[in-house]
Design a protein around this motif. Structure first.
Motif, short mmCIF file in Angstrom:
data_model
loop_
_atom_site.label_atom_id
_atom_site.label_comp_id
_atom_site.label_asym_id
_atom_site.label_seq_id
_atom_site.Cartn_x
_atom_site.Cartn_y
_atom_site.Cartn_z
N THR A 102 -19.94 2.32 -17.57
CA THR A 102 -20.69 3.52 -17.93
C THR A 102 -20.81 4.46 -16.75
N ASN A 103 -21.12 3.91 -15.58
CA ASN A 103 -21.24 4.73 -14.39
C ASN A 103 -19.93 5.43 -14.06
N ALA A 104 -18.83 4.69 -14.14
CA ALA A 104 -17.53 5.29 -13.87
C ALA A 104 -17.25 6.42 -14.86
N GLY A 105 -17.56 6.17 -16.15
CA GLY A 105 -17.37 7.21 -17.15
C GLY A 105 -18.19 8.44 -16.87
N ASN A 106 -19.47 8.24 -16.52
CA ASN A 106 -20.34 9.38 -16.21
C ASN A 106 -19.81 10.21 -15.05
N CYS A 107 -19.36 9.51 -14.01
CA CYS A 107 -18.88 10.22 -12.83
C CYS A 107 -17.58 10.96 -13.11
N LEU A 108 -16.67 10.32 -13.83
CA LEU A 108 -15.41 10.98 -14.17
C LEU A 108 -15.62 12.16 -15.10
N LEU A 109 -16.60 12.06 -15.97
CA LEU A 109 -16.91 13.18 -16.86
C LEU A 109 -17.39 14.38 -16.07
N ARG A 110 -18.06 14.13 -14.98
CA ARG A 110 -18.55 15.23 -14.12
C ARG A 110 -17.40 16.11 -13.64
N ILE A 111 -16.26 15.51 -13.37
CA ILE A 111 -15.14 16.28 -12.82
C ILE A 111 -14.10 16.57 -13.89
N SER A 120 -9.88 9.39 -18.63
CA SER A 120 -10.33 8.22 -17.86
C SER A 120 -11.78 7.89 -18.19
N ALA A 121 -12.61 8.92 -18.34
CA ALA A 121 -14.01 8.68 -18.70
C ALA A 121 -14.10 7.99 -20.05
N GLN A 122 -13.30 8.45 -21.01
CA GLN A 122 -13.33 7.84 -22.34
C GLN A 122 -12.93 6.38 -22.29
N ARG A 123 -11.94 6.06 -21.48
CA ARG A 123 -11.50 4.67 -21.37
C ARG A 123 -12.62 3.78 -20.85
N HIS A 124 -13.36 4.24 -19.86
CA HIS A 124 -14.46 3.44 -19.32
C HIS A 124 -15.61 3.33 -20.33
N TYR A 125 -15.91 4.41 -21.01
CA TYR A 125 -16.98 4.36 -22.01
C TYR A 125 -16.65 3.37 -23.12
N LEU A 126 -15.41 3.38 -23.58
CA LEU A 126 -15.02 2.47 -24.66
C LEU A 126 -15.14 1.02 -24.20
N GLN A 127 -14.79 0.75 -22.95
CA GLN A 127 -14.96 -0.60 -22.41
C GLN A 127 -16.43 -0.97 -22.34
N ALA A 128 -17.28 -0.02 -21.97
CA ALA A 128 -18.72 -0.29 -21.93
C ALA A 128 -19.25 -0.64 -23.31
N VAL A 129 -18.81 0.09 -24.32
CA VAL A 129 -19.25 -0.20 -25.69
C VAL A 129 -18.78 -1.59 -26.11
N ARG A 130 -17.56 -1.93 -25.73
CA ARG A 130 -17.00 -3.23 -26.13
C ARG A 130 -17.73 -4.38 -25.46
#
Length: 280
Positions: free
Chosen positions: A169-178, A183-193
């Motif tokens: 989730t943190n990685a997704g949040n940070c990547l979304l910032r830029i 890449s953010a979506q990939r991390h978010y989906l892993q967090a949900v899983r």
């Protein structure tokens, strides 16, 4: 468009206490695991239980670290710093105390001192996933987004990491910032899983991504999933819902979100954006 990441919580670990810290000024905490030191004792070679003594430096450091974390939770950073500093004085190699003091100092915007504590913590426990996740959060918060992702990924390499959804989730949040949506979506989906608790921040992040991409249907699905798990709904979630329905042309749903935002959070930044008409 107001970035929803500014209102999402970055998840860090506070002395093995699961904590979610916001990027905004007002902190919200989610403590789910509290370690205990005094009740269980340690096991001797013959299997008998031996209560730890106050003379044991690591035990004393742990106790002061837990007290520091609890004071921080209660909004008393000065007392937190006092206890954490005692912990570090008693046991200079206790990386957890250094990492937690780094979080408190970062919250106080003492960034140089926080960075020093995190660096010391990593020098003592370079592969600790919680410390790597915490330092990644710190780097992201201080504008070093690309550097931060490397620490989240290092945390995720530990197969015993108990809360990998937080680092994702943190990685997704940070990547979304830029603006690195893929890449953010990939991390978010892993967090949900991987999440055991619903991954609400990750679902909000996914809703934001699909909103940006003009996919109101997918955005609505993830937002509604998050809203079902939130009580009450946050101003960021209501604001995102309002903009999703506005873009989709659903005026009734848009009005409902606007009424909730006005009724619950009339002084929020999100409601001020609504009054200004800053929907993008």
């Amino acid at each position: 468009m107001k970035n929803i990441v500014s209102s999402l919580r970055l998840c860090v670990s506070l002395a093995a206490l699961a904590v979610c810290l916001p990027l905004a000024a007002q902190a919200q905490y989610d403590f789910s695991k509290v370690p205990t030191t005094g009740a269980g004792g340690t096991m001797m070679n013959d299997g008998r239980s031996s209560e730890p003594t106050p003379a044991d430096p690591r035990t004393r450091a742990r106790i002061h670290t837990e007290l520091g974390a609890l004071y921080f939770q209660e909004g008393n950073p000065a007392a937190a710093i006092d206890h954490l500093s005692i912990a570090i004085q008693v046991d200079p190699d206790y990386a957890t105390a250094l990492s937690v003091r780094g979080l408190v100092l970062a919250d106080l915007k003492e960034f140089a001192k926080a960075d020093a504590d995190f660096s010391r913590a990593l020098s003592r426990a370079p592969n600790d996933p919680e410390i790597n996740n915490n330092y990644g959060w710190f780097l992201c918060e201080t504008g070093k987004v690309r550097e931060s992702v490397a620490y989240f990924e290092r945390a995720l390499r530990d197969p015993l990491y108990e809360t990998p959804d937080r680092a994702h989730t943190n990685a997704g949040n940070c990547l979304l910032r830029i603006g690195e949506l893929e890449s953010a979506q990939r991390h978010y989906l892993q967090a949900v899983r991987l999440s055991r608790t619903g991954a609400v921040p990750a679902r909000l992040g996914l809703a934001d991504i699909f909103f940006r991409q003009g996919n109101a249907d997918e955005a609505r699905i993830y937002l509604n999933d998050a809203l079902r798990m939130m009580e009450p709904a946050s101003p960021a979630a209501l604001w995102l819902g309002l903009r999703i329905e506005r873009k989709a042309g659903n005026r009734s749903a848009e009005s409902s979100f606007a009424a909730q935002l006005r009724g619950r959070y009339p002084t929020s930044e999100e409601y001020q954006q609504f009054l200004k008409g800053n929907f993008e």
